[in-house]
Motif scaffolding. Structure first.
Motif, PDB file in Angstrom:
ATOM      1  N   ASP A 160      10.339  -5.688 -13.485  1.00  0.00           N
ATOM      2  CA  ASP A 160      11.261  -6.669 -14.047  1.00  0.00           C
ATOM      3  C   ASP A 160      10.432  -7.528 -14.990  1.00  0.00           C
ATOM      4  OD1 ASP A 160      12.759  -8.833 -14.705  1.00  0.00           O
ATOM      5  OD2 ASP A 160      13.328  -9.361 -12.662  1.00  0.00           O
ATOM      6  N   ALA A 161      10.620  -7.320 -16.292  1.00  0.00           N
ATOM      7  CA  ALA A 161       9.742  -7.957 -17.282  1.00  0.00           C
ATOM      8  C   ALA A 161       9.881  -9.476 -17.311  1.00  0.00           C
ATOM      9  CB  ALA A 161      10.010  -7.388 -18.664  1.00  0.00           C
ATOM     10  N   THR A 162      10.954 -10.009 -16.712  1.00  0.00           N
ATOM     11  CA  THR A 162      11.065 -11.474 -16.686  1.00  0.00           C
ATOM     12  C   THR A 162      10.159 -12.056 -15.609  1.00  0.00           C
ATOM     13  OG1 THR A 162      12.910 -11.438 -15.125  1.00  0.00           O
ATOM     14  CG2 THR A 162      13.456 -11.434 -17.476  1.00  0.00           C
ATOM     15  N   GLU A 163       9.763 -11.247 -14.624  1.00  0.00           N
ATOM     16  CA  GLU A 163       8.926 -11.749 -13.532  1.00  0.00           C
ATOM     17  C   GLU A 163       7.456 -11.398 -13.735  1.00  0.00           C
ATOM     18  OE1 GLU A 163       9.958 -12.543  -9.918  1.00  0.00           O
ATOM     19  OE2 GLU A 163      12.100 -12.194  -9.993  1.00  0.00           O
ATOM     20  N   ILE A 164       7.190 -10.149 -14.050  1.00  0.00           N
ATOM     21  CA  ILE A 164       5.797  -9.746 -14.255  1.00  0.00           C
ATOM     22  C   ILE A 164       5.675  -8.925 -15.535  1.00  0.00           C
ATOM     23  CG2 ILE A 164       5.053  -9.835 -11.846  1.00  0.00           C
ATOM     24  CD1 ILE A 164       5.503  -6.881 -11.622  1.00  0.00           C
ATOM     25  N   GLU A 165       4.467  -8.936 -16.073  1.00  0.00           N
ATOM     26  CA  GLU A 165       4.218  -8.269 -17.342  1.00  0.00           C
ATOM     27  C   GLU A 165       3.875  -6.799 -17.124  1.00  0.00           C
ATOM     28  OE1 GLU A 165       1.475  -9.821 -20.891  1.00  0.00           O
ATOM     29  OE2 GLU A 165       0.328  -8.888 -19.281  1.00  0.00           O
ATOM     30  N   GLN A 166       3.223  -6.542 -15.997  1.00  0.00           N
ATOM     31  CA  GLN A 166       2.699  -5.198 -15.742  1.00  0.00           C
ATOM     32  C   GLN A 166       2.518  -5.020 -14.242  1.00  0.00           C
ATOM     33  OE1 GLN A 166      -0.806  -4.675 -18.159  1.00  0.00           O
ATOM     34  NE2 GLN A 166      -1.121  -2.614 -17.428  1.00  0.00           N
ATOM     35  N   ALA A 167       2.693  -3.795 -13.750  1.00  0.00           N
ATOM     36  CA  ALA A 167       2.352  -3.488 -12.360  1.00  0.00           C
ATOM     37  C   ALA A 167       1.759  -2.091 -12.340  1.00  0.00           C
ATOM     38  CB  ALA A 167       3.576  -3.563 -11.463  1.00  0.00           C
ATOM     39  N   ARG A 168       0.814  -1.868 -11.445  1.00  0.00           N
ATOM     40  CA  ARG A 168       0.173  -0.547 -11.386  1.00  0.00           C
ATOM     41  C   ARG A 168      -0.394  -0.287 -10.000  1.00  0.00           C
ATOM     42  NH1 ARG A 168      -5.514  -1.061 -14.552  1.00  0.00           N
ATOM     43  NH2 ARG A 168      -5.675   0.962 -13.562  1.00  0.00           N
ATOM     44  N   TRP A 169      -0.497   0.988  -9.671  1.00  0.00           N
ATOM     45  CA  TRP A 169      -1.176   1.392  -8.439  1.00  0.00           C
ATOM     46  C   TRP A 169      -2.670   1.469  -8.715  1.00  0.00           C
ATOM     47  CZ3 TRP A 169       1.438   1.118  -4.137  1.00  0.00           C
ATOM     48  CH2 TRP A 169       2.814   1.335  -4.135  1.00  0.00           C
ATOM     49  N   VAL A 170      -3.455   0.894  -7.817  1.00  0.00           N
ATOM     50  CA  VAL A 170      -4.904   0.870  -7.987  1.00  0.00           C
ATOM     51  C   VAL A 170      -5.548   1.507  -6.756  1.00  0.00           C
ATOM     52  CG1 VAL A 170      -6.913  -0.622  -8.223  1.00  0.00           C
ATOM     53  CG2 VAL A 170      -4.788  -1.212  -9.396  1.00  0.00           C
ATOM     54  N   THR A 197       0.844  -1.197   0.000  1.00  0.00           N
ATOM     55  CA  THR A 197       0.000   0.000   0.000  1.00  0.00           C
ATOM     56  C   THR A 197       0.882   1.252   0.000  1.00  0.00           C
ATOM     57  OG1 THR A 197      -0.129   0.098   2.408  1.00  0.00           O
ATOM     58  CG2 THR A 197      -1.824  -1.175   1.293  1.00  0.00           C
ATOM     59  N   ARG A 198       0.341   2.317  -0.570  1.00  0.00           N
ATOM     60  CA  ARG A 198       1.037   3.616  -0.583  1.00  0.00           C
ATOM     61  C   ARG A 198      -0.053   4.683  -0.584  1.00  0.00           C
ATOM     62  NH1 ARG A 198       5.444   6.877   0.382  1.00  0.00           N
ATOM     63  NH2 ARG A 198       5.845   8.318  -1.334  1.00  0.00           N
ATOM     64  N   HIS A 199      -0.146   5.425   0.507  1.00  0.00           N
ATOM     65  CA  HIS A 199      -1.221   6.411   0.677  1.00  0.00           C
ATOM     66  C   HIS A 199      -2.571   5.745   0.404  1.00  0.00           C
ATOM     67  CE1 HIS A 199       1.961   9.127   1.296  1.00  0.00           C
ATOM     68  NE2 HIS A 199       2.335   9.211   0.030  1.00  0.00           N
ATOM     69  N   ASP A 200      -3.246   6.138  -0.711  1.00  0.00           N
ATOM     70  CA  ASP A 200      -4.606   5.614  -0.940  1.00  0.00           C
ATOM     71  C   ASP A 200      -4.633   4.575  -2.059  1.00  0.00           C
ATOM     72  OD1 ASP A 200      -3.940   7.350  -2.923  1.00  0.00           O
ATOM     73  OD2 ASP A 200      -5.887   8.349  -3.015  1.00  0.00           O
ATOM     74  N   LYS A 201      -3.495   3.921  -2.318  1.00  0.00           N
ATOM     75  CA  LYS A 201      -3.463   2.954  -3.425  1.00  0.00           C
ATOM     76  C   LYS A 201      -2.792   1.643  -3.027  1.00  0.00           C
ATOM     77  CE  LYS A 201      -3.667   6.044  -7.405  1.00  0.00           C
ATOM     78  NZ  LYS A 201      -4.150   7.232  -6.686  1.00  0.00           N
ATOM     79  N   VAL A 202      -3.128   0.589  -3.797  1.00  0.00           N
ATOM     80  CA  VAL A 202      -2.521  -0.732  -3.607  1.00  0.00           C
ATOM     81  C   VAL A 202      -1.786  -1.105  -4.890  1.00  0.00           C
ATOM     82  CG1 VAL A 202      -2.996  -3.180  -3.151  1.00  0.00           C
ATOM     83  CG2 VAL A 202      -4.420  -1.415  -2.108  1.00  0.00           C
ATOM     84  N   LEU A 203      -0.645  -1.768  -4.739  1.00  0.00           N
ATOM     85  CA  LEU A 203       0.154  -2.180  -5.900  1.00  0.00           C
ATOM     86  C   LEU A 203      -0.306  -3.564  -6.375  1.00  0.00           C
ATOM     87  CD1 LEU A 203       2.682  -1.556  -7.684  1.00  0.00           C
ATOM     88  CD2 LEU A 203       4.013  -2.875  -6.009  1.00  0.00           C
ATOM     89  N   LEU A 204      -0.696  -3.653  -7.634  1.00  0.00           N
ATOM     90  CA  LEU A 204      -1.071  -4.935  -8.224  1.00  0.00           C
ATOM     91  C   LEU A 204      -0.228  -5.190  -9.466  1.00  0.00           C
ATOM     92  CD1 LEU A 204      -4.997  -4.835  -8.070  1.00  0.00           C
ATOM     93  CD2 LEU A 204      -3.420  -5.804  -6.387  1.00  0.00           C
ATOM     94  N   GLY A 205       0.034  -6.456  -9.717  1.00  0.00           N
ATOM     95  CA  GLY A 205       0.807  -6.814 -10.906  1.00  0.00           C
ATOM     96  C   GLY A 205       0.120  -7.945 -11.642  1.00  0.00           C
ATOM     97  N   ARG A 206       0.607  -8.228 -12.843  1.00  0.00           N
ATOM     98  CA  ARG A 206       0.081  -9.395 -13.550  1.00  0.00           C
ATOM     99  C   ARG A 206       1.216 -10.108 -14.289  1.00  0.00           C
ATOM    100  NH1 ARG A 206      -3.503 -10.515 -16.877  1.00  0.00           N
ATOM    101  NH2 ARG A 206      -2.262 -11.300 -18.575  1.00  0.00           N
ATOM    102  N   GLN A 207       1.094 -11.441 -14.339  1.00  0.00           N
ATOM    103  CA  GLN A 207       2.022 -12.251 -15.108  1.00  0.00           C
ATOM    104  C   GLN A 207       1.402 -12.529 -16.464  1.00  0.00           C
ATOM    105  OE1 GLN A 207       3.049 -15.734 -12.791  1.00  0.00           O
ATOM    106  NE2 GLN A 207       3.657 -14.503 -11.025  1.00  0.00           N
ATOM    107  N   ALA A 208       2.280 -12.679 -17.469  1.00  0.00           N
ATOM    108  CA  ALA A 208       1.794 -12.850 -18.839  1.00  0.00           C
ATOM    109  C   ALA A 208       0.923 -14.103 -18.976  1.00  0.00           C
ATOM    110  CB  ALA A 208       2.977 -12.930 -19.795  1.00  0.00           C
ATOM    111  N   SER A 209       1.175 -15.106 -18.130  1.00  0.00           N
ATOM    112  CA  SER A 209       0.448 -16.378 -18.259  1.00  0.00           C
ATOM    113  C   SER A 209      -0.951 -16.335 -17.649  1.00  0.00           C
ATOM    114  CB  SER A 209       1.250 -17.489 -17.569  1.00  0.00           C
ATOM    115  OG  SER A 209       1.409 -17.199 -16.192  1.00  0.00           O
TER     116      SER A 209
END
Ligand SMILES: [Zn+2]
Length: 304
Positions: free
Chosen positions: A253-263, A173-185
């Motif tokens: 790190d593109a070898t681990e996750i495809e995308q990450a974003r604050w939600v 968490t950071r202030h009012d957001k949560v960090l989420l990521g996704r794997q390509a698979s």
């Protein structure tokens, strides 16, 4: 929730974890694992069930699991005794047409959560025996002992014990957001909290900080324990934490996750409810990841 008591940051919290595999009702009877007489009595008692596992699948008899008592030739592992005084064992079975994936059984939700948890214990133990038949020290075939909780080497007398692989899984968490990521698979549009295996010599906190930094570039400060979930694919323990980020800038790190974003809280709520306008979703409710997201959301809602 117990682990948030005593902190001033969260004033009310009604969430009860109901994720899969975490509800074993068994007394594991560890004191009698070496007692052949008592084990024999258990095996021959009136109320006995045997969980039959092949890989990550469970043996069925028609529409229901085949929990029939162990046959004399079956090499069984003691799981424990349930509150109704039924004794549970596990064994490996051959691949047949009557198998059903444990993941699918979890998704279908037709079995009681307690039974699903017993199946998880069975699957992890059976897998360990199937993949650890030889002594890691000298290579001799080892022998199952302690009713399935040890393998002994008759040549060098080394003892080997079942493994559980710890994984840290964290709602950052950071202030009012949560960090989420996704794997390509993953299925299209699915995002989840970050996770990774602990390494030897690491604390949970260090593993959380290392994994988040590696995958997203985010630095982590405070780490708080949330809850844990056995995850029998094949033998993990998911250790859930809530972690506070110290910076915003994401570098994946593109070898681990495809995308990450604050939600933010509103968007996360839409994802958890499967109502996001762009079709973005969170992980399934069976997984601790979903519950971590909810816990983070509750925290954001209280703080903002
Ligand atoms: Zn050996």
């Amino acid at each position: 929730l117990q682990c948030f008591n005593g902190t001033s940051r969260v004033r009310s919290f009604s969430f009860v974890p109901d994720f899969a595999f975490a509800h074993s009702p068994l007394d594991r009877l560890s004191a009698i694992r070496n007692n052949e007489d008592k084990l024999k009595k258990l095996r021959e008692s009136k109320a006995v069930s045997c969980v039959r596992i092949s890989g990550d699948q469970l043996l069925f008899d028609g529409d229901t699991p085949d929990f029939s008592p162990p046959k004399p030739h079956e090499n069984i592992i003691l799981l424990g005794r349930d509150p109704a005084q039924k004794n549970w064992f596990a064994t490996a079975t051959q691949a047949t047409d009557s198998l059903k994936s444990i993941r699918q059984i979890m998704i279908d939700g037709a079995l009681p959560k307690e039974v699903l948890s017993i199946i998880a214990q069975a699957r992890s133990l059976v897998h360990w025996h199937e993949t650890h038949g030889f002594c890691a020290r000298c290579g001799t075939a080892s022998v199952m002992s302690d009713a399935g909780y040890r393998r002994h080497c008759p040549a060098c007398h080394a003892d080997h014990f079942p493994r559980t692989d710890p994984v840290v899984i964290m709602a950052v968490t950071r202030h009012d957001k949560v960090l989420l990521g996704r794997q390509a698979s993953w299925p299209h549009g699915m995002f989840s909290v970050l996770a990774g295996f602990l390494e030897p010599g690491e604390t949970i906190e260090q593993a959380v900080r290392r994994e988040v930094k590696e995958e997203s570039g985010i630095e982590i400060g405070r780490v708080e324990y949330f809850a844990s979930q056995p995850w029998p694919f094949p033998a993990s323990l998911m250790i859930g934490v809530i972690a506070e980020a110290l910076n915003d800038h994401i570098e994946i790190d593109a070898t681990e996750i495809e995308q990450a974003r604050w939600v933010g809280a509103d968007e996360l709520r839409l994802m958890l409810d499967n109502k996001h306008p762009d079709g973005l979703t969170a992980s399934r409710r069976d997984a601790i990841a979903w519950h971590l997201s909810v816990a983070a959301l509750q925290r954001l809602s209280v703080e903002t």
